[in-house]
Design a protein around this motif. Structure first.
Motif, mmCIF file in Angstrom:
data_model
loop_
_atom_site.group_PDB
_atom_site.id
_atom_site.type_symbol
_atom_site.label_atom_id
_atom_site.label_comp_id
_atom_site.label_asym_id
_atom_site.label_seq_id
_atom_site.Cartn_x
_atom_site.Cartn_y
_atom_site.Cartn_z
ATOM 1 N N HIS C 150 -8.993 57.859 55.040
ATOM 2 C CA HIS C 150 -8.461 56.557 55.473
ATOM 3 C C HIS C 150 -9.517 55.463 55.442
ATOM 4 O O HIS C 150 -9.240 54.343 55.052
ATOM 5 N N LEU C 151 -10.716 55.805 55.904
ATOM 6 C CA LEU C 151 -11.764 54.789 56.033
ATOM 7 C C LEU C 151 -13.096 55.353 55.558
ATOM 8 O O LEU C 151 -13.436 56.494 55.872
ATOM 9 N N VAL C 220 -15.663 44.741 51.547
ATOM 10 C CA VAL C 220 -14.504 45.569 51.889
ATOM 11 C C VAL C 220 -13.816 45.978 50.592
ATOM 12 O O VAL C 220 -13.533 45.126 49.744
ATOM 13 N N GLY C 226 -4.457 53.622 49.560
ATOM 14 C CA GLY C 226 -4.342 53.011 50.884
ATOM 15 C C GLY C 226 -5.626 53.032 51.680
ATOM 16 O O GLY C 226 -5.752 52.326 52.683
ATOM 17 N N MET C 228 -9.480 52.324 52.851
ATOM 18 C CA MET C 228 -10.317 51.127 52.828
ATOM 19 C C MET C 228 -11.769 51.538 53.039
ATOM 20 O O MET C 228 -12.040 52.543 53.686
ATOM 21 N N THR C 230 -15.849 49.919 53.920
ATOM 22 C CA THR C 230 -16.764 48.805 54.189
ATOM 23 C C THR C 230 -18.153 49.207 53.716
ATOM 24 O O THR C 230 -18.551 50.361 53.834
ATOM 25 N N GLN D 199 -7.716 43.467 57.024
ATOM 26 C CA GLN D 199 -6.849 44.280 56.171
ATOM 27 C C GLN D 199 -6.227 45.362 57.036
ATOM 28 O O GLN D 199 -6.878 45.898 57.930
ATOM 29 N N GLY D 200 -5.004 45.722 56.753
ATOM 30 C CA GLY D 200 -4.335 46.738 57.564
ATOM 31 C C GLY D 200 -3.464 47.633 56.724
ATOM 32 O O GLY D 200 -3.022 47.236 55.640
ATOM 33 N N ARG D 201 -3.236 48.828 57.216
ATOM 34 C CA ARG D 201 -2.419 49.807 56.503
ATOM 35 C C ARG D 201 -1.599 50.621 57.503
ATOM 36 O O ARG D 201 -1.974 50.719 58.683
ATOM 37 N N LEU D 203 -1.168 54.336 57.683
ATOM 38 C CA LEU D 203 -1.612 55.612 57.116
ATOM 39 C C LEU D 203 -1.377 56.768 58.077
ATOM 40 O O LEU D 203 -1.400 57.922 57.692
ATOM 41 N N THR D 216 -4.013 51.330 60.914
ATOM 42 C CA THR D 216 -5.382 51.473 60.403
ATOM 43 C C THR D 216 -5.825 50.091 59.936
ATOM 44 O O THR D 216 -5.048 49.410 59.259
ATOM 45 N N ALA D 217 -7.026 49.700 60.289
ATOM 46 C CA ALA D 217 -7.432 48.341 59.934
ATOM 47 C C ALA D 217 -8.931 48.222 59.754
ATOM 48 O O ALA D 217 -9.711 48.996 60.322
ATOM 49 N N VAL D 218 -9.282 47.259 58.922
ATOM 50 C CA VAL D 218 -10.674 46.838 58.780
ATOM 51 C C VAL D 218 -10.696 45.323 58.974
ATOM 52 O O VAL D 218 -9.866 44.615 58.399
ATOM 53 N N ASN D 233 -10.574 50.324 62.710
ATOM 54 C CA ASN D 233 -9.666 50.876 63.725
ATOM 55 C C ASN D 233 -8.734 51.914 63.126
ATOM 56 O O ASN D 233 -8.296 51.774 61.992
#
Lengths: 339, 339, 339, 339
Positions: C150-151, C220, C226, C228, C230, D199-201, D203, D216-218, D233
């Motif tokens: 996811h990240l 980013v 989906g 992401m 950083t 940005q958000g998803r 997931l 899910t977010a950055v 997040n």
């Protein structure tokens, strides 16, 4: 217990007494403190007011005699434990007593006999068993996750020596400080200790020598199952309270690091820097004081044997006396030599 | 040295011999390997070809006698060290010898006398002094950053026991395995060791008992300056090679963790998981083998005393023999009892 | 390959060229260096002598034309990659090329076409894929142990800015420094990157501003699946080379800490102190340079596609150009906008 | 304050309300709880009895109107904050309010005006500022030990998604969850945030999509002083509550690891295993709830501005709304666009 809450009388409201009162009043819902015995009147009144304790006295016998007291907590000096326990047992009160029970094997045996005869419960305050770190080590070893235990290493170093006055009446390093490690050694390896070998030095402060004591020690323990343990002690670790154990066995190893006030990691040109260990027992063992008291109360509520018994209190003192003898005679001493 | 590069003859190209050849040939610019003695012909030829070694022999005397050999590296079995060193010294060759020099104090003294008389340099391969971790601990303690040393703890556990054949000829745990820890104890605390107390058990494998050996041990050392050390050994740590030390003193403490193949941290529902220690000495001590050889070569180039001398080789064996005696007699043994 | 060893010609013996020569000559048994092209004569001769390289030249074409050269390693400046690769491909030599292939998408596409047409292999030197830490992270994610990713977080900070001259010709932060992180982002998450958003600042040294460059950045990335990512970069981390990644997914997380020269932990009154990260790429990525070259040689010996292809080289540059565009226009940029 | 203890009325005794009552009654000596408003009668009576709270009501206005209430603690749903605060301010009561103050910038401004006009103190419950880890990071950065801040990284991941019902009324990820990180970003870097890119998803669970939310977010933040921050997040970290920050600057870096229930390290054949992070906010942030309340009480006793003001409450919501707008429009959004 008849009452819905265990009603406690506390004897002695010094540093550790206050810890127990705070836990009994504010952090445990199954208990209340109904009486306090404390020889210093101003202290007694201050504490009683702060915690809404209805009855106080300068004389512990008054407290023990109170009909609404179910159990007593003994936080008075070591030499008072023996008479107080005998008196409390005779009055049918359950007993939670600070370590050591006494420094004489004979008297501890009398205590254990009296308690047994009276049918009351006695728990000795080896609080470290309830420290989350050591509790977890015990859980892992007990579950067999390290297999058969072969080696135990205990490091126990105080941040700074106690005052000279304390040193003179402490009973000596092995009975004052190492006694916790002796109990830890018995807690973490489930086999009788058979032999103690001790070496000691005065490296921290000559005041220990003047008091006939030592400030630095190494102890080797032998267990019936073949395991061995080392304990190392110092009265002064300038970086803080150093409390670690490590158990090594046939299938693995478990160890713990010290607790710190926070988990920060700071990097600059000079290096990577993190927090020192929590400074001393009041910070490090906060949760263990709560845990041991909860365990005692549970044993009362469920009418089971307390998890740390008079026998445990006896063994730790026996090991301390064996260490003293070993240090004096320069040889390993069988535990059975101490009686 | 007349030559721009030190010309080495290597005696024995087993596991550790190969490590030294690799370092001398490929990783150190001031050295070359001009001769190899190895009794197994196929092995000898394979290594010679791989590393372009011009001269080989099945007989070490031929190598020692070669005029273009400046120094020899002895990687043959322990019982050959004594005659080879005497022969090499007589031929005026400098000597780098694997540990232990010998298992007899008398013979080691003869070795040291011969070397002195011949005016050649002798270095004993206590490689762990050149492990980056222990080297750093030494640097910190030597710089006085922990003040006066009070306590040393050495943990040294092998990942798995050696084959039975090896065990039978190893000289026993204290002289085969703990000997490295004895040298470490001397390296990290700069004061003579005066007394050794040892306990040992067979907890890993009955094969050790059959061989008259032990597989698990605890040793306590006393130093002239009052410091104490504990060593704990096991022939089997299922989680890998466990090599740690900790030095505690009046102004601080320094310790090291094990080395791992990587620094990953993996978290899932079951816990936080990281890498096991590097499995054994070939991985863990790679850099230390290079470091010790570089130090030896430096002492040759600068005509200074090697950093690990025949006296160091003697002391470590003396401590091992004292540990054997302590184990047998169940009492602490003064080092002066061993001569 | 007909030969038992891959015969290499190296072009450029600067800092990174020397690393590859050392590995090819001394640490990899399947390779030899038969030719070196280096414009600086004294340097060329010194290296040739040190590593016994038989043929040298100041002109790379001579090396490429040598019939006994199987593969070339290109360590010359970026603007020479394009012509050298085209020439080598035309001569049927396999190619190992330092990053970036070129700064122009068009030229990289030409490179990839030429290589394909010539039937030679091309590997781009994204060495960090072979760092033991990142390799392990890749292994864990690839094995599905963190579930769906996811990240991703990549931290990549240099210990100190390069010289002004280097900055002026570097191609800018995103193509010189972040390019490694772009490749890492592609290596660790197995899904195409679709979009890049970049922010940059001059916070370290005004010299970057003068050069039209930045020294601090946050990027980013968006992936097709989906996920992401950083990336954070700085040209100056005063505590050393900071190289970490973290991949978070539906079933767990994996991260790595930095590498250090040793594992010591030193405690004094002021705190707990440990070693700083290894200072820069020559120390940190030593093993990765060996690993990537071994992987290239393996692909030649087994006639398989190299693990880091020209397509990988293309994508990383495309991401760098997208980052430049994003920084300039203050908006996320689709990768497909860059062609 | 006239009274020796601050007398509190608490509105709402749900999960977080109970935490505050426990702290006010049992852990803070300068406070007492004299009134409780809670709509659920059984709950209200249970809590009142447990904590000896003399006055209770189902209607918060009764509590606010009580003359012996000095300050109120608002733990009721977000949409009640606005009317309650206006009413409390009008009654001259000091106010401690859970986050967020409201989801409308306009209403928050009205709140701040009302409070100012009434001359009462308002503190917003951004408790994480009082977490020992983040507090220490703040202390180090504020003391200038990392120099000028350049980069901030915040990781904030919940152990498991909330129930669907909660999600539907949460205000969305940025205003419900990231809002804490927005405040942290303002706490750790002492410069105004000027821009937000998000940005958000979805997931983790499609339920978020159904609710028009993301899981899910950055987020990237820009500060006036040139610093940048990233926030990542997730609503589900299967390994537990993941709460970390890292601040990097011109002179160093400071970061924190997660808190764990104990410090054990267990090694077996499979790896090295340690404890997972504390599971969720009730365990992780226990001390921070106490700390924020002590800080509020201190500001009342010393008549100083509370350390987390209505302005802080406003800014965090403004950042959340900017993140929503950025997510929707796919571009960075200036904070001044949100008013």
């Amino acid at each position: 217990m008849d009452s819905s809450k265990i009603r406690f009388g506390v004897i002695g409201s010094g540093r550790i007494g206050k810890v127990h009162i705070e836990n009994l009043v504010n952090r445990i819902s199954d208990s209340e403190v109904v009486a306090l015995a404390e020889v210093v009147q101003t202290e007694r009144e201050k504490i009683a007011q702060l915690y809404h304790i209805p009855k106080t006295s300068g004389n512990h016998s008054e407290i023990i005699g109170q009909s609404d007291v179910d159990a007593i907590v003994i936080c008075s000096p070591t030499d008072t434990h023996y008479p107080i326990i005998l008196e409390a047992a005779a009055s049918g009160k359950h007993i939670f007593c600070e370590k050591p029970l006494d420094l004489s094997i004979k008297k501890i045996k009398e205590i254990n006999d009296a308690v047994k005869k009276a049918g009351v419960k006695l728990m000795v305050a080896f609080n470290r068993r309830y420290d989350p770190n050591f509790f977890k080590v015990h859980e892992i070893t007990k579950a067999g996750k390290i297999g058969d235990p072969h080696l135990l290493r205990i490091t126990s170093r105080d941040p700074a020596p106690p005052p000279e006055e304390y040193i003179r009446s402490s009973g000596g390093l092995f009975l004052d400080m190492t006694i916790h490690d002796f109990d830890m050694a018995r807690y973490l390896i489930d086999s009788p200790v058979t032999e103690v070998y001790a070496q000691g030095r005065v490296l921290v402060d000559p005041v220990f020598e003047k008091a006939g004591d030592i400030d630095t020690a190494v102890v080797v323990l032998s267990y019936e199952n073949g395991a061995m343990a080392t304990i190392d002690n110092s009265r002064e670790a300038v970086y803080g309270y150093d409390q670690r154990v490590e158990v090594f066995g046939s299938e693995g190893m478990v160890t713990v690091t010290n607790n710190t006030p926070d988990n920060h990691i700071y990097l600059n040109r000079d290096g990577v820097h993190t927090a020192l260990p929590l400074n001393f027992f009041m910070e490090r063992y906060t949760e263990s004081y709560l845990g041991e008291m909860q365990a005692f109360i549970q044993s009362l509520l469920e009418d089971t044997e307390p998890p740390v018994t008079g026998e445990d209190g006896l063994k730790a003192v026996q090991m301390g006396l064996a260490a003293n003898k070993s240090l004096k005679e320069g040889r390993p001493v069988k535990l059975e030599e101490i009686s």
